[in-house]
Scaffold this active site. Structure first.
Site, PDB file in Angstrom:
ATOM      1  N   ASP A  60       0.880  -1.167   0.000  1.00 26.44           N
ATOM      2  CA  ASP A  60       0.000   0.000   0.000  1.00 26.44           C
ATOM      3  C   ASP A  60       0.916   1.214   0.000  1.00 26.44           C
ATOM      4  O   ASP A  60       1.558   1.517   1.015  1.00 26.44           O
ATOM      5  CB  ASP A  60      -0.895  -0.009   1.240  1.00 26.44           C
ATOM      6  CG  ASP A  60      -1.860   1.174   1.291  1.00 26.44           C
ATOM      7  OD1 ASP A  60      -1.674   2.142   0.508  1.00 26.44           O
ATOM      8  OD2 ASP A  60      -2.787   1.146   2.119  1.00 26.44           O
ATOM      9  N   TYR A 152      -6.289  14.219  -9.917  1.00 25.38           N
ATOM     10  CA  TYR A 152      -5.238  13.526 -10.662  1.00 25.38           C
ATOM     11  C   TYR A 152      -4.209  14.518 -11.190  1.00 25.38           C
ATOM     12  O   TYR A 152      -2.988  14.326 -11.043  1.00 25.38           O
ATOM     13  CB  TYR A 152      -5.890  12.760 -11.812  1.00 25.38           C
ATOM     14  CG  TYR A 152      -4.950  11.941 -12.664  1.00 25.38           C
ATOM     15  CD1 TYR A 152      -4.606  10.649 -12.287  1.00 25.38           C
ATOM     16  CD2 TYR A 152      -4.432  12.440 -13.850  1.00 25.38           C
ATOM     17  CE1 TYR A 152      -3.754   9.880 -13.070  1.00 25.38           C
ATOM     18  CE2 TYR A 152      -3.580  11.682 -14.633  1.00 25.38           C
ATOM     19  CZ  TYR A 152      -3.250  10.399 -14.246  1.00 25.38           C
ATOM     20  OH  TYR A 152      -2.403   9.643 -15.030  1.00 25.38           O
ATOM     21  N   LYS A 156      -0.184  14.876 -10.252  1.00 26.64           N
ATOM     22  CA  LYS A 156       0.853  14.668 -11.259  1.00 26.64           C
ATOM     23  C   LYS A 156       1.737  15.897 -11.428  1.00 26.64           C
ATOM     24  O   LYS A 156       2.937  15.767 -11.715  1.00 26.64           O
ATOM     25  CB  LYS A 156       0.222  14.254 -12.590  1.00 26.64           C
ATOM     26  CG  LYS A 156      -0.469  12.894 -12.550  1.00 26.64           C
ATOM     27  CD  LYS A 156       0.482  11.775 -12.132  1.00 26.64           C
ATOM     28  CE  LYS A 156      -0.190  10.399 -12.178  1.00 26.64           C
ATOM     29  NZ  LYS A 156       0.739   9.316 -11.808  1.00 26.64           N
ATOM     30  N   THR A 187      -4.785   0.794 -20.838  1.00 25.68           N
ATOM     31  CA  THR A 187      -4.524  -0.019 -19.655  1.00 25.68           C
ATOM     32  C   THR A 187      -5.857  -0.398 -19.016  1.00 25.68           C
ATOM     33  O   THR A 187      -6.901   0.157 -19.374  1.00 25.68           O
ATOM     34  CB  THR A 187      -3.682   0.759 -18.620  1.00 25.68           C
ATOM     35  OG1 THR A 187      -4.501   1.793 -18.036  1.00 25.68           O
ATOM     36  CG2 THR A 187      -2.439   1.367 -19.242  1.00 25.68           C
ATOM     37  N   THR A 190      -7.863   2.557 -17.917  1.00 25.20           N
ATOM     38  CA  THR A 190      -8.518   3.374 -18.945  1.00 25.20           C
ATOM     39  C   THR A 190      -9.498   2.555 -19.793  1.00 25.20           C
ATOM     40  O   THR A 190      -9.870   2.975 -20.883  1.00 25.20           O
ATOM     41  CB  THR A 190      -7.469   4.034 -19.865  1.00 25.20           C
ATOM     42  OG1 THR A 190      -6.710   3.010 -20.533  1.00 25.20           O
ATOM     43  CG2 THR A 190      -6.530   4.925 -19.072  1.00 25.20           C
TER      44      THR A 190
END
Length: 249
Positions: A60, A152, A156, A187, A190
């Protein structure tokens, strides 16, 4: 001889997607690889498929204690941790007005603090070795805004800053820290995304293997004089959409 022969790598989120592709490639190039994932079943399935060079571990990334257990286990088994690929991440689309602090905190804990924890966990051992390569997986979202992806994107952008600061602090110990920034990539995360390739110069969506090859460059001695660098693996997306219809023919 492979490009990372005899080295030991930890790949977070290593059970599937870009992480699994990276585990496969590093193992094929000679590394011992710990496929570390909160989804231990996927990591164990990959390790079972690839054989003794790949070991599954529960991780984790939000937990420093979990990191310590994985790094200690890798060092006991293989002696060193030479490569870290901070790949684990989550996406949680939604308009900014619908976010609350708990939702934002979860996104930052996985996508940014998880990377920070990883750097802190492997740095002491790498300092003793006077070498090491840390590869952080960012995103084109670290260069531009993306609607409905505020958490997100914030994380990033943070990964970019962390990469550069860590490169400066760890460089004197021979430790390189670089970032790979995927664009639209196919992936499991997505799977429900409808891709738009109109702004991608190469006209296609990326595959996990495209990202893994960039990671291998940074993990190997091919990039021995490269640190604090950013490589967008996006088919030209960040080059910017352009309309050339008005140019003379």
């Amino acid at each position: 001889m492979g490009r990372v022969e005899g080295r030991t790598a930890i790949v977070t989120g290593g059970g599937k997607g870009m992480g699994a592709a990276t585990v496969r490639l590093l193992a094929a190039e000679g590394a011992n690889v710990i496929a570390a994932d909160v989804d231990i079943a996927s990591a164990e399935a990959l390790a079972g498929e690839l054989g003794p060079k790949v070991t599954a571990a529960t991780l984790d990334v939000r937990s420093p204690e979990s990191w310590s257990a994985v790094v200690d286990g890798a060092e006991r088994r293989f002696g060193t941790v030479d490569i870290l690929v901070n790949n684990a991440g989550i996406a949680d689309p939604g308009e900014l007005k619908d976010w609350d602090l708990a939702r934002m905190q979860r996104m930052l804990d996985v996508n940014l603090i998880g990377v920070f924890n990883g750097v802190q966990a492997v740095a002491p051992g790498m300092r003793k070795l006077k070498r090491g390569s840390i590869v952080n997986i960012g995103s084109v979202g670290g260069f531009q805004g993306i609607p409905r992806m505020s958490g997100y994107v914030i994380a990033k952008w943070g990964v970019r800053g962390l990469t550069k600061t860590a490169a400066l602090e760890l460089g004197p110990y021979g430790i390189r820290v670089n970032a790979v920034h995927p664009g639209q990539t196919r992936t499991p995360m997505t799977a429900d995304v409808v891709f738009d390739t109109s702004g991608i110069a190469l006209g296609r969506v990326g595959e996990p293997e495209d990202i893994a090859r960039a990671v291998l460059f940074f993990a190997s001695d091919d990039s021995s004089f490269v640190t604090g660098a950013e490589l967008a693996v996006d088919g030209g997306q960040l080059a910017g959409p352009a309309d050339y219809s008005g140019l003379p023919r």
